[in-house]
Write a protein that holds these residues in place. Structure first.
Motif, PDB file in Angstrom:
ATOM      1  N   ARG A 147       0.819  -1.223   0.000  1.00 24.49           N
ATOM      2  CA  ARG A 147       0.000   0.000   0.000  1.00 24.49           C
ATOM      3  C   ARG A 147       0.851   1.270   0.000  1.00 24.49           C
ATOM      4  NH1 ARG A 147      -3.470  -2.981   4.013  1.00 24.49           N
ATOM      5  NH2 ARG A 147      -2.381  -1.807   5.654  1.00 24.49           N
ATOM      6  N   LYS A 148       2.183   1.099  -0.013  1.00 26.21           N
ATOM      7  CA  LYS A 148       3.123   2.242  -0.071  1.00 26.21           C
ATOM      8  C   LYS A 148       2.860   3.226   1.080  1.00 26.21           C
ATOM      9  CE  LYS A 148       3.927   1.942  -5.058  1.00 26.21           C
ATOM     10  NZ  LYS A 148       3.343   0.584  -5.177  1.00 26.21           N
ATOM     11  N   GLU A 149       2.786   2.694   2.300  1.00 19.89           N
ATOM     12  CA  GLU A 149       2.421   3.506   3.459  1.00 19.89           C
ATOM     13  C   GLU A 149       3.633   4.037   4.242  1.00 19.89           C
ATOM     14  OE1 GLU A 149      -1.963   1.634   4.512  1.00 19.89           O
ATOM     15  OE2 GLU A 149      -0.165   0.695   5.364  1.00 19.89           O
ATOM     16  N   ASN A 150       4.837   3.647   3.854  1.00 26.43           N
ATOM     17  CA  ASN A 150       6.043   4.132   4.549  1.00 26.43           C
ATOM     18  C   ASN A 150       5.984   3.897   6.054  1.00 26.43           C
ATOM     19  OD1 ASN A 150       7.175   5.118   2.118  1.00 26.43           O
ATOM     20  ND2 ASN A 150       5.950   6.987   2.284  1.00 26.43           N
ATOM     21  N   ARG A 151       5.569   2.707   6.416  1.00 24.18           N
ATOM     22  CA  ARG A 151       5.543   2.301   7.814  1.00 24.18           C
ATOM     23  C   ARG A 151       6.358   1.019   7.987  1.00 24.18           C
ATOM     24  NH1 ARG A 151      -0.968   2.980   8.941  1.00 24.18           N
ATOM     25  NH2 ARG A 151      -1.041   5.258   8.705  1.00 24.18           N
ATOM     26  N   LEU A 152       6.819   0.818   9.197  1.00 22.73           N
ATOM     27  CA  LEU A 152       7.575  -0.399   9.481  1.00 22.73           C
ATOM     28  C   LEU A 152       6.883  -1.183  10.577  1.00 22.73           C
ATOM     29  CD1 LEU A 152       9.229   0.101  12.369  1.00 22.73           C
ATOM     30  CD2 LEU A 152      10.543   1.628  10.903  1.00 22.73           C
ATOM     31  N   THR A 153       7.387  -2.381  10.824  1.00 31.70           N
ATOM     32  CA  THR A 153       6.879  -3.261  11.872  1.00 31.70           C
ATOM     33  C   THR A 153       8.065  -3.728  12.698  1.00 31.70           C
ATOM     34  OG1 THR A 153       5.072  -4.030  10.456  1.00 31.70           O
ATOM     35  CG2 THR A 153       5.641  -5.415  12.343  1.00 31.70           C
ATOM     36  N   LEU A 182      11.816  -4.469  11.651  1.00 33.59           N
ATOM     37  CA  LEU A 182      12.909  -4.463  12.612  1.00 33.59           C
ATOM     38  C   LEU A 182      12.811  -5.754  13.420  1.00 33.59           C
ATOM     39  CD1 LEU A 182      12.880  -0.810  14.039  1.00 33.59           C
ATOM     40  CD2 LEU A 182      14.061  -1.697  12.013  1.00 33.59           C
ATOM     41  N   PHE A 183      13.754  -6.662  13.209  1.00 34.98           N
ATOM     42  CA  PHE A 183      13.810  -7.901  13.975  1.00 34.98           C
ATOM     43  C   PHE A 183      14.647  -7.635  15.224  1.00 34.98           C
ATOM     44  CE2 PHE A 183      13.007  -9.444   9.655  1.00 34.98           C
ATOM     45  CZ  PHE A 183      11.958 -10.322   9.888  1.00 34.98           C
ATOM     46  N   CYS A 184      13.976  -7.559  16.360  1.00 32.33           N
ATOM     47  CA  CYS A 184      14.620  -7.150  17.608  1.00 32.33           C
ATOM     48  C   CYS A 184      14.898  -8.373  18.479  1.00 32.33           C
ATOM     49  CB  CYS A 184      13.713  -6.187  18.368  1.00 32.33           C
ATOM     50  SG  CYS A 184      13.260  -4.703  17.425  1.00 32.33           S
ATOM     51  N   ILE A 234      17.379   4.300  12.697  1.00 35.08           N
ATOM     52  CA  ILE A 234      17.197   3.163  11.792  1.00 35.08           C
ATOM     53  C   ILE A 234      15.755   3.110  11.280  1.00 35.08           C
ATOM     54  CG2 ILE A 234      17.187   0.640  11.672  1.00 35.08           C
ATOM     55  CD1 ILE A 234      19.490   0.782  13.812  1.00 35.08           C
ATOM     56  N   ALA A 235      14.806   3.365  12.180  1.00 29.68           N
ATOM     57  CA  ALA A 235      13.398   3.331  11.791  1.00 29.68           C
ATOM     58  C   ALA A 235      13.097   4.367  10.716  1.00 29.68           C
ATOM     59  CB  ALA A 235      12.512   3.555  13.011  1.00 29.68           C
ATOM     60  N   GLU A 236      13.631   5.560  10.878  1.00 32.65           N
ATOM     61  CA  GLU A 236      13.384   6.608   9.883  1.00 32.65           C
ATOM     62  C   GLU A 236      13.983   6.237   8.538  1.00 32.65           C
ATOM     63  OE1 GLU A 236      11.672   9.774   8.279  1.00 32.65           O
ATOM     64  OE2 GLU A 236      11.365   9.034  10.332  1.00 32.65           O
ATOM     65  N   SER A 237      15.127   5.607   8.561  1.00 32.95           N
ATOM     66  CA  SER A 237      15.763   5.162   7.320  1.00 32.95           C
ATOM     67  C   SER A 237      14.953   4.059   6.651  1.00 32.95           C
ATOM     68  CB  SER A 237      17.176   4.663   7.625  1.00 32.95           C
ATOM     69  OG  SER A 237      17.768   4.084   6.484  1.00 32.95           O
ATOM     70  N   VAL A 238      14.421   3.130   7.459  1.00 37.86           N
ATOM     71  CA  VAL A 238      13.637   2.022   6.905  1.00 37.86           C
ATOM     72  C   VAL A 238      12.332   2.525   6.298  1.00 37.86           C
ATOM     73  CG1 VAL A 238      12.346  -0.056   7.539  1.00 37.86           C
ATOM     74  CG2 VAL A 238      14.681   0.265   8.373  1.00 37.86           C
ATOM     75  N   ARG A 239      11.744   3.539   6.900  1.00 38.16           N
ATOM     76  CA  ARG A 239      10.516   4.104   6.315  1.00 38.16           C
ATOM     77  C   ARG A 239      10.784   4.677   4.925  1.00 38.16           C
ATOM     78  NH1 ARG A 239      10.343   6.624  11.668  1.00 38.16           N
ATOM     79  NH2 ARG A 239       9.122   5.236  13.026  1.00 38.16           N
TER      80      ARG A 239
END
Length: 668
Positions: A147-153, A182-184, A234-239
């Motif tokens: 959906r091209k939402e620029n969100r991560l999980t 993000l695999f934490c 990292i999250a901002e980069s992944v988005r």
């Protein structure tokens, strides 16, 4: 630093551009789960809480990651991540009610601890099997990406969970598909009592990222600023550039796996060294030295949080214990679904079973724009049975997705797609291979709606059955593995018309459906089938031949064997009931036929012990005993694996025994 020349904390805190309010906010966010835990440990000793999995010493990881994500981004935590739930501001009385097994929680008393999810707060809780949630995260992220939402999980596991195959499958799938996950890994030293040196041999778990072509980072898990700042970056980069990232948080579990297990297995010097790294105590000292936190603010925070805890405990304690309602328990196993029948006033065409399945899939894809197909070789190749040939060109690579050989992760991803508002069809290349994805089917898909009202809008296609010389691993008809699992629907058509209508209905149904397709019928059975879209209601049997002297109850290839045997023996007035659906089972049609004819034979291709034939025979004997003129006969395959050689396979299958039993029943 204005109070001491030498810091009393052991971490190198770098506030960067964080304001005093932000720094204090992180502190308060860690303090809250710590004070809740301390209260829970008291209640546990008083017998007011049944079990507790402590996250004391790991608060920085939970809080830091939760604060780095937006409220619209999903987090899939473990049972030590209380800070994630409190950071998302879940009302405490609901958490307390959940832990007490009350209806005010999230599972109506049906599950405990953090084994729940909530769409309102975008948190998807774990199941005890640990691994499947990693694949679920893949599916949630896939929906965002499509959906091209620029969100991560973000999804959590412990160092022990990284030994499971699900870890490998989920990371590999995410890497191949560039999924924003993000695999934490909370590397807290012990999987229950098993230390890390008995869990893995690499120096750092983050090193495994290279094997997946995946970016990875090691983060000091007890340093809240490092956790929050690095995860945020990292999250901002992944988005912006969707991809998976592996994060290893070095931390420690200061209490037992759960309170009853204790920590005697931990060397004293190891426990002592980690106690010095307490994330809250060290950060508190830093804030005091920086004159950001004062004793007055500290006292205020503690008073406010403790008051909130007590107030919400009173509210949860006042709630009545959950009451049992047989009707409610049963009705919540499946998501409520009002079946909408689509009629078939279209021109008909004589087509094969395999064509009917393909037509249904194509028309369902045309009807549901949020439908995704996943499976091995389903794209360019069109599947091993060519059912999805041409689908890639028509619907595109986003929706028609070749997968690696990783059944567990793919089924988990299908669940994740459902959580994030999409539909999924998963093709097992052969029904036999579902054993590699058995856990998420029976423990995740089947139980989620009952546990916390999250349905699994998933269809798993199961090419099955013997008679084609495919041997022990490509010939099983394993429907009985699933018919006894509440929460799953199981469909098993015998004719092209039903195959098309039932598959369309299965895709419409928001519940998990295992759709069995007998391989021997694919190109051997033809029928007049409407060319347009229509549905056949799941859970309704079909009487394919009327009769009054005897009933044969069967499904799949067995229906055709029954019709052939009747013709061969020239039997008159034999009724043949095609079940079509095995779960839900049309008991009314079965009992009606049994009461009508007085003689019943139940035929299955499966081996008899524990089969659908055994269950149906038991129910007919119990419900229709006074109408029967003979014992209920069962016919099935031999109690052996399925052999390869033609002569052996023919002996294994029940065709010859069916003839013998029919003669015996006729003469009874």
């Amino acid at each position: 630093m204005s109070v001491h020349n030498k810091p009393s904390h052991i971490f190198d805190y770098d506030r960067k551009n964080l304001s005093a309010n932000q720094l204090l906010g992180l502190y308060r966010s860690m303090l809250k789960p710590r004070l809740i835990e301390e209260k829970m440990l008291i209640l546990l000793r008083q017998g007011k809480v049944s079990k507790w999995f402590s996250g004391i010493g790991q608060e920085a990881v939970s809080v830091g990651v939760a604060k780095a994500l937006s409220r619209e981004e999903y987090i899939l935590p473990m049972h030590r991540n209380l800070g994630i739930f409190t950071s998302r501001d879940i009302p405490l009385h609901r958490l307390f009610a959940q832990w007490q097994g009350k209806a005010g929680g999230f599972t109506n008393g049906r599950d405990r601890s953090f084994h729940f999810g909530t769409q309102e707060y975008k948190i998807i809780g774990m199941i005890s099997h640990l691994g499947p949630q990693l694949g679920v995260a893949d599916g949630i992220a896939l929906a965002h990406k499509i959906r091209k939402e620029n969100r991560l999980t973000a999804v959590f596991t412990g160092e022990g969970g990284t030994s499971e195959g699900d870890f490998h499958e989920a990371l590999n799938l995410a890497s191949v598909w560039d999924l924003p996950v993000l695999f934490c890994i909370e590397n807290n030293g012990y999987g229950l009592s098993t230390p890390v040196n008995e869990q893995y041999r690499c120096k750092n778990l983050a090193d495994r990222g290279a094997g997946y072509g995946m970016e990875s980072h090691i983060i000091e898990g007890n340093n809240i600023l490092e956790v929050y700042q690095k995860t945020s970056e990292i999250a901002e980069s992944v988005r912006k550039h969707p991809r998976p990232v592996l994060l290893e948080f070095k931390t420690f579990r200061m209490r037992g796996h759960e309170e009853a297990s204790g920590t005697k297995y931990v060397p004293e010097e190891l426990m002592a060294s980690w106690s010095l790294k307490d994330p809250i105590e060290n950060y508190r000292k830093f804030l005091l030295e920086e004159e950001i936190l004062t004793e007055q603010i500290q006292e205020q925070y503690e008073q406010e949080i403790k008051a909130e805890i007590e107030e919400n405990l009173v509210k949860a304690n006042m709630e009545e214990q959950v009451s049992f309602s047989e009707e409610k328990e049963f009705n919540d196993v499946y998501k409520e679904f009002v079946n909408q029948q689509f009629e078939n006033p279209y021109p008909k065409k004589n087509i094969r079973f395999v064509d009917a399945v393909s037509q249904a899939l194509r028309q369902s894809f045309q009807k549901h724009e949020n439908l995704i197909l996943m499976g091995q070789d389903v794209a360019e190749y069109g599947g091993v049975f060519k059912i999805t040939e041409g689908f890639l060109e028509e619907f595109g690579r986003e929706r028609i997705r070749n997968t690696p050989i990783c059944e567990s992760a793919v089924i988990g991803a299908a669940m994740g797609l459902s959580i994030n508002g999409m539909k999924a069809v998963v093709e097992m290349q052969f029904a036999d291979f579902v054993s590699s994805g058995f856990n998420p089917v029976v423990n995740y898909l089947a139980k989620s709606n009952y546990r916390w009202k999250q349905n699994a809008d998933v269809v798993i296609r199961m090419p099955c059955g013997a008679g084609v010389g495919a041997g022990p691993f490509h010939s099983q008809t394993n429907e009985a593995w699933f018919t006894k699992t509440p929460g799953l629907k199981v469909v098993y058509p015998a004719f092209p018309y039903d195959a098309k209508g039932l598959l369309n209905a299965a895709v419409n149904d928001p519940n998990p459906v295992l759709f069995f397709e007998h391989k021997a019928l694919y190109r051997s059975v033809r029928q007049e089938v409407p060319e347009g879209y229509y549905t056949v209601e799941i859970g309704k049997a079909s009487t394919v031949k009327e009769g009054k002297n005897m009933s044969i109850i069967s499904y799949g290839a067995g229906v055709h064997w029954a019709l052939e045997a009747i013709e061969e023996l020239e039997l008159k007035e034999v009724e043949v009931v095609d079940l079509r659906s095995l779960q839900p089972l049309d008991n009314e049609a079965i009992f009606k036929s049994a009461r009508k004819t007085g003689k019943v034979l139940v035929l299955t291709e499966d081996s008899l012990f524990g089969s659908m034939a055994s269950e149906i025979a038991a129910q007919v004997s119990e419900k229709c005993f006074e109408h029967l003129d003979a014992p209920v006969f069962r016919v099935g395959s031999m109690e052996t694996p399925i052999p390869f050689a033609t002569s052996l396979e023919q002996g294994y299958l029940p065709k010859k025994r069916l003839i013998e039993k029919l003669i015996q029943l006729t003469e009874y």
